[in-house]
Design an enzyme around this catalytic site. Sequence first.
Site, short mmCIF file in Angstrom:
data_model
loop_
_atom_site.label_atom_id
_atom_site.label_comp_id
_atom_site.label_asym_id
_atom_site.label_seq_id
_atom_site.Cartn_x
_atom_site.Cartn_y
_atom_site.Cartn_z
N ASP A 228 0.82 -1.21 0.00
CA ASP A 228 0.00 0.00 0.00
C ASP A 228 0.86 1.27 0.00
OD1 ASP A 228 -2.42 1.38 0.23
OD2 ASP A 228 -2.38 1.35 2.42
N HIS B 128 -8.08 10.02 4.27
CA HIS B 128 -7.38 9.09 5.17
C HIS B 128 -7.59 9.53 6.62
CE1 HIS B 128 -4.72 8.08 1.60
NE2 HIS B 128 -5.04 6.89 2.06
#
Length: 332
Positions: A92, A193
């Site tokens: 990621d 996020h």
Amino acid sequence: MPYKKGDDLRKVYQKAKSENYGFIASNIAEPNILIGLLEGSDRKNSDLVTQLSSSAAEFAGGGDPVAGLKAIGTYIETLSQNYDIGVFLNMDHLKPENMDFIEKCIELGIPSSIMIDASKKSFEENIEISKKVKEIVKEKGKNILIEAELGKIKGVENDVQSSEAFYTDPEEAVEFAKRSKCDLLAISIGTQHGVSKGRNIELRPDIARDVDKKLMENDIDIPLVLHGSSGLLPEQEKEVIKYGICKFNKDTRYQYEYARTASDYYKKHTDSIHPPEGVEDDRAGFFSDTDWSPNKSHFDPRVVSGEIRVRIADVIAELTEHVGSANKSLYK
Ligand code: G3H
Ligand code: 13P
Ligand code: ZN
């Protein structure tokens, strides 16, 4: 079922996209969350996409990200054999500044997919870098999919000034996907996020719809990815799945569940761990001259970790229902 690589993952996403369901891509940094995810996904007969950021790899490797990748990869490979579902590992947010690590990940062939995150670079540089990573995979003959990102997600990429530049442009997405040849495309439609509340964000499902429509018109049928998905409401997830989103990245949700479960547990059993008022707090003094002693059945880390595993299993089980991957394993 041994864990699976790129070609299998492509099939898993393709089926999801054509049948209108999605996958949660769940970040891990240590085994407890991984084991919870395996339990919960298996219970729901859902294939499992795990993911590891470079900093999580570094954490798992005691400061050495390559050691961390190998350790977590071995963990996944070994444990997944005890379950009847497909298990995948995505790397990621690997950054272009970290190309050595990216090359090592490819060379080792451990991940099923890699996200190259050059979204902070210019459009042209982003294409060139993403294409380069795809080419390295090909040159080395590895079975790894490449996820690239176009647009900027708030939070990690919170240096973005203009809200216009924040969302992905559908026309650009076509050129980007054509030229980079990415296998998955992460787009920005307003998620963030970190801790975010779905009901408060300015989500633009219409952008996902337009990106997918334009891509499909150009014969580019690739899964779209949403980063910063922890705070999304189930109905928001359901809506964007109709528009080609197949992968919902969640990290913060598990981090909170982990901390909350441990915090609740230790609060409940504080008397087994902390001495009462008036008793000297002598950590090495199990044998000190007082009546109070800590209780091992509450401070053994396996006890709180066990609670965390159970909670994470319940959370992923519920999430597989929200995005529709429950009862859809390709491998059961
Ligand atoms: O999207 C970012 C992920 O939550 C990874 O975060 O780099 O702190 O592991 P991390
Ligand atoms: P969250 O912070 O919403 O969990 O997002 C995680 C993520 O996007 C990982 O790539
Ligand atoms: Zn992300």
